[in-house]
Design a protein around this motif. Structure first.
Motif, PDB file in Angstrom:
ATOM      1  N   LYS A 182      32.441  43.132  26.620  1.00 37.34           N
ATOM      2  CA  LYS A 182      33.869  43.068  26.948  1.00 37.34           C
ATOM      3  C   LYS A 182      34.602  44.311  26.445  1.00 37.34           C
ATOM      4  N   ASP A 183      34.248  44.741  25.232  1.00 38.93           N
ATOM      5  CA  ASP A 183      34.933  45.886  24.635  1.00 38.93           C
ATOM      6  C   ASP A 183      34.262  47.207  24.963  1.00 38.93           C
ATOM      7  N   LEU A 184      32.916  47.207  24.976  1.00 35.11           N
ATOM      8  CA  LEU A 184      32.229  48.477  25.219  1.00 35.11           C
ATOM      9  C   LEU A 184      30.839  48.265  25.812  1.00 35.11           C
ATOM     10  N   ILE A 185      30.543  49.074  26.817  1.00 37.52           N
ATOM     11  CA  ILE A 185      29.201  49.216  27.376  1.00 37.52           C
ATOM     12  C   ILE A 185      28.942  50.712  27.477  1.00 37.52           C
ATOM     13  N   ARG A 186      27.857  51.166  26.879  1.00 36.28           N
ATOM     14  CA  ARG A 186      27.510  52.581  26.999  1.00 36.28           C
ATOM     15  C   ARG A 186      26.029  52.687  27.343  1.00 36.28           C
ATOM     16  N   VAL A 187      25.736  53.470  28.379  1.00 36.02           N
ATOM     17  CA  VAL A 187      24.355  53.732  28.778  1.00 36.02           C
ATOM     18  C   VAL A 187      24.123  55.234  28.726  1.00 36.02           C
TER      19      VAL A 187
ATOM     20  N   SER B 267      36.885  48.159  27.692  1.00 29.21           N
ATOM     21  CA  SER B 267      37.958  47.222  28.099  1.00 29.21           C
ATOM     22  C   SER B 267      37.776  46.758  29.542  1.00 29.21           C
ATOM     23  N   LEU B 268      36.614  46.179  29.837  1.00 32.57           N
ATOM     24  CA  LEU B 268      36.327  45.709  31.193  1.00 32.57           C
ATOM     25  C   LEU B 268      37.374  44.689  31.649  1.00 32.57           C
ATOM     26  N   PHE B 269      37.901  44.881  32.847  1.00 34.84           N
ATOM     27  CA  PHE B 269      38.924  44.030  33.466  1.00 34.84           C
ATOM     28  C   PHE B 269      40.247  44.058  32.684  1.00 34.84           C
ATOM     29  N   TYR B 270      40.509  45.140  31.956  1.00 38.48           N
ATOM     30  CA  TYR B 270      41.756  45.204  31.177  1.00 38.48           C
ATOM     31  C   TYR B 270      42.984  45.126  32.078  1.00 38.48           C
ATOM     32  N   ASN B 271      42.846  45.600  33.312  1.00 37.38           N
ATOM     33  CA  ASN B 271      43.976  45.610  34.234  1.00 37.38           C
ATOM     34  C   ASN B 271      43.974  44.416  35.188  1.00 37.38           C
ATOM     35  N   ILE B 272      43.049  43.482  34.963  1.00 39.68           N
ATOM     36  CA  ILE B 272      43.037  42.224  35.722  1.00 39.68           C
ATOM     37  C   ILE B 272      42.909  41.101  34.691  1.00 39.68           C
ATOM     38  N   PRO B 273      44.007  40.715  34.031  1.00 37.64           N
ATOM     39  CA  PRO B 273      43.953  39.773  32.909  1.00 37.64           C
ATOM     40  C   PRO B 273      43.227  38.464  33.225  1.00 37.64           C
TER      41      PRO B 273
ATOM     42  N   LEU C  25      29.860  52.954  40.681  1.00 37.18           N
ATOM     43  CA  LEU C  25      30.725  53.673  39.741  1.00 37.18           C
ATOM     44  C   LEU C  25      32.184  53.581  40.143  1.00 37.18           C
ATOM     45  N   HIS C  26      32.443  53.652  41.433  1.00 35.41           N
ATOM     46  CA  HIS C  26      33.821  53.505  41.917  1.00 35.41           C
ATOM     47  C   HIS C  26      34.381  52.139  41.519  1.00 35.41           C
ATOM     48  N   SER C  27      33.594  51.075  41.738  1.00 35.36           N
ATOM     49  CA  SER C  27      34.063  49.722  41.438  1.00 35.36           C
ATOM     50  C   SER C  27      34.261  49.514  39.944  1.00 35.36           C
ATOM     51  N   ILE C  28      33.336  50.045  39.132  1.00 36.25           N
ATOM     52  CA  ILE C  28      33.453  49.913  37.677  1.00 36.25           C
ATOM     53  C   ILE C  28      34.695  50.632  37.166  1.00 36.25           C
ATOM     54  N   ALA C  29      34.918  51.843  37.671  1.00 36.23           N
ATOM     55  CA  ALA C  29      36.068  52.639  37.216  1.00 36.23           C
ATOM     56  C   ALA C  29      37.397  52.012  37.612  1.00 36.23           C
ATOM     57  N   GLU C  30      37.426  51.229  38.670  1.00 33.19           N
ATOM     58  CA  GLU C  30      38.659  50.581  39.111  1.00 33.19           C
ATOM     59  C   GLU C  30      39.131  49.517  38.124  1.00 33.19           C
ATOM     60  N   VAL C  31      38.212  48.924  37.344  1.00 34.21           N
ATOM     61  CA  VAL C  31      38.572  47.762  36.517  1.00 34.21           C
ATOM     62  C   VAL C  31      38.306  48.009  35.026  1.00 34.21           C
TER      63      VAL C  31
END
Length: 540
Positions: free
Chosen positions: A52-57, A149-155, A100-106
């Motif tokens: 939820k807070d961080l994903i890093r690959v 902050s996954l989905f930070y802009n879609i509460p 990547l486009h979809s991930i960056a949107e949210v």
């Protein structure tokens, strides 16, 4: 000339999938697949708060060139295909250019990359689909993508995510599937909240120990079969030979495929509703005979010749377990004598036991004799009954567990060794297990120690390690299901009840709890042949 291109509209219309980002696990899946496509030999996955807070690959792959990097967050920009026909020869995981486009949107995304052979790399920051920063710098070869902050802009979407532990378990399963798929080529490092959780090695058997446990490796059967243009490999073991899950890999892509599972079920004569198989199967097929564009997350595939795939899996399993084909005579003999006989439906099973209306009230039953197969013959005021002692004992234990809250200490505590995935799930369920009467705690790496059990089960001959493992495997986190599961493990098996008086005692005790016709899983306790039916049959 660059490698990444925007796909033309006519191709987009045929392959566009829409929803890509469903959960942190789906983000990890897409990013790991990109790293694999970049020919990485090391892939590091960092997770905080269940993603939820961080994903890093982070990988050491080919990296993204300066010429291509500005296109990576554009929708339908990909280096994998240029036309729809390219799917027939596709050996990479990604191809739609949507992830990547979809991930960056949210989320808030940071990309750091440097291509092989280039002196400088690029750092790009995107938040909610808007590019915030793009700069050059000296970075290691490869790519690092950080998703915060996954989905930070879609509460609402963020609120609907499960607990960090549940999301973590989903991520763990994703990473384990790619370890199995690429054991020989890629080393995986998985970090949980800043600490190294697991590290794979380039050795399939060592990775099997990590994922499924040492007992699995000792007992697993290796599958290997080549036929036509297909190649099948893998390791499987039956229940009781190590715990864990079953993974299906098609061209190394983790998929859900009912055809392959059905072939295994048929090959091993597995009863309906059961799948006591652990391990993995990997099938390599030419891209031209499999459609991998039927699911948004590419979790399902469709084979051009499903019969050939079924035959491949079926034959490989039967050869590995040395199972001969049944004869027509033996098959007919195994069929029920009266296939039209009514059986309990799901509505009559444990899932709705509170509202079950019994079909008839039974008076006292007098047990007369035992058959050589373990069933009993009994007399009732309504007719002659054939009794199933296992189902009767299971129902009795179920009723006892419903009313008991006492814990009995085991004379000798039991150490339960699990694979990493099952350990993670069971650790989350410790409060639930304690609520239903178990005294259990962690006991070293991937292990628990069981010190106490519910009182109705204390004096029974139960393999506690297998009982606890089955609750993990069958996702028994609901109270009624857990009681039913434990009752099944504790009840004597068919043939273990030897004397009519022994079964009579069980029936009399069960009668004190009420009148029942089915066990907690919906199987009948008895078959009643009424006197009216008997008289019609003998023509009286």
């Amino acid at each position: 000339m660059g490698k990444i291109f925007k796909l033309p509209p006519e191709v987009v219309s045929k392959i566009a999938a829409g929803e890509i980002v469903e959960s942190p696990a789906s983000v990890v899946k897409e990013l790991v697949e990109n790293s694999i496509d970049a020919l990485s030999s090391k892939i590091k996955v960092y997770i905080e708060e269940g993603g939820k807070d961080l994903i890093r690959v982070v990988d050491d792959g080919l990296g993204i060139s300066l010429e291509d990097v500005e296109l990576v967050f554009e929708r339908h920009a990909t280096s994998k295909i240029t036309s729809f026909d390219d799917l027939k020869n596709l050996y990479t995981f990604g191809f739609r250019g949507e992830a990547l486009h979809s991930i960056a949107e949210v989320s808030k995304v940071e990309l750091i990359t440097r291509a092989q052979g280039e002196e400088k790399g690029t750092r790009i920051v995107v938040e909610g689909g808007k590019k915030i920063l793009s700069e050059l710098g000296y970075f290691p070869q490869g790519t690092s993508i950080t998703v915060r902050s996954l989905f930070y802009n879609i509460p609402l979407r963020r609120k609907l995510l499960r607990s960090p532990s549940v999301e973590w378990n989903k991520i763990l399963k994703v990473v384990l599937s790619y370890i199995l798929a690429f054991s020989e080529e890629v080393e995986f490092y998985l970090y949980k909240d800043g600490e190294l959780y697991l590290k794979s090695v380039k050795d399939i058997k060592e990775n099997l120990k990590i994922i499924f446990g040492v007992d699995f490796v000792k007992n697993a059967r290796e599958l290997s079969l080549r036929r036509w243009d297909y190649a099948l490999s893998g390791f499987i073991a039956l229940a009781g030979e190590g715990a864990g899950d079953f993974f299906t890999l098609v061209n190394r892509r983790p998929v859900r495929d009912s055809l392959i599972r059905r072939a295994i079920i048929d090959a091993l004569f597995i009863p309906p509703g059961k799948f006591p198989v652990r391990g993995f199967i990997r099938i390599e097929v030419p891209p031209s005979v499999v459609d991998q564009n039927i699911h948004p997350a590419k979790l399902e595939v469709r084979f051009l010749k499903p019969g050939e795939v079924y035959s491949l899996v079926y034959d490989a399993v039967r050869e590995t377990f040395s199972i001969s084909e049944p004869t027509a005579e033996s098959y007919r003999a195994s069929l029920p004598k009266n296939i039209a006989e009514e059986v309990p439906t799901l509505r009559e099973s444990l899932f709705e036991y509170d509202t079950l209306e019994e079909k008839r009230q039974r008076s006292s039953i007098r047990v007369l004799a035992r058959s050589s197969k373990g069933y009993f013959i009994a007399e009732t005021p309504d007719g002659i009954a054939i009794l199933d002692p296992h189902a009767i004992a299971e129902r009795l234990l179920f009723e006892k567990l419903k009313f008991s809250r006492n814990v009995v200490q085991l004379l000798l505590p039991v150490v339960i060794q699990l694979d990493m995935y099952s350990f993670s799930i069971l650790r989350d369920r410790l409060p639930f297990l304690k609520d239903i009467g178990f005294e259990i705690e962690e006991f070293g790496r991937n292990a628990f120690i069981l010190r106490g059990v519910p009182s109705p089960l204390a004096d029974l001959n139960i393999n506690w390690a297998e009982a606890i493992k089955s609750m993990v495997e069958e996702n028994s986190s609901e109270l009624v299901k857990a009681w039913a599961n434990l009752a099944c493990h504790g009840a004597p098996k068919l043939g273990d009840v030897r004397e009519p008086a022994e079964l009579q005692t069980l029936l009399d005790e069960l009668a004190s709890y009420g009148e029942f016709e089915i066990c907690p899983h919906g199987r009948p306790l008895f078959y009643l042949l009424s006197y009216e039916e008997l008289e019609r049959w003998i023509r009286r």
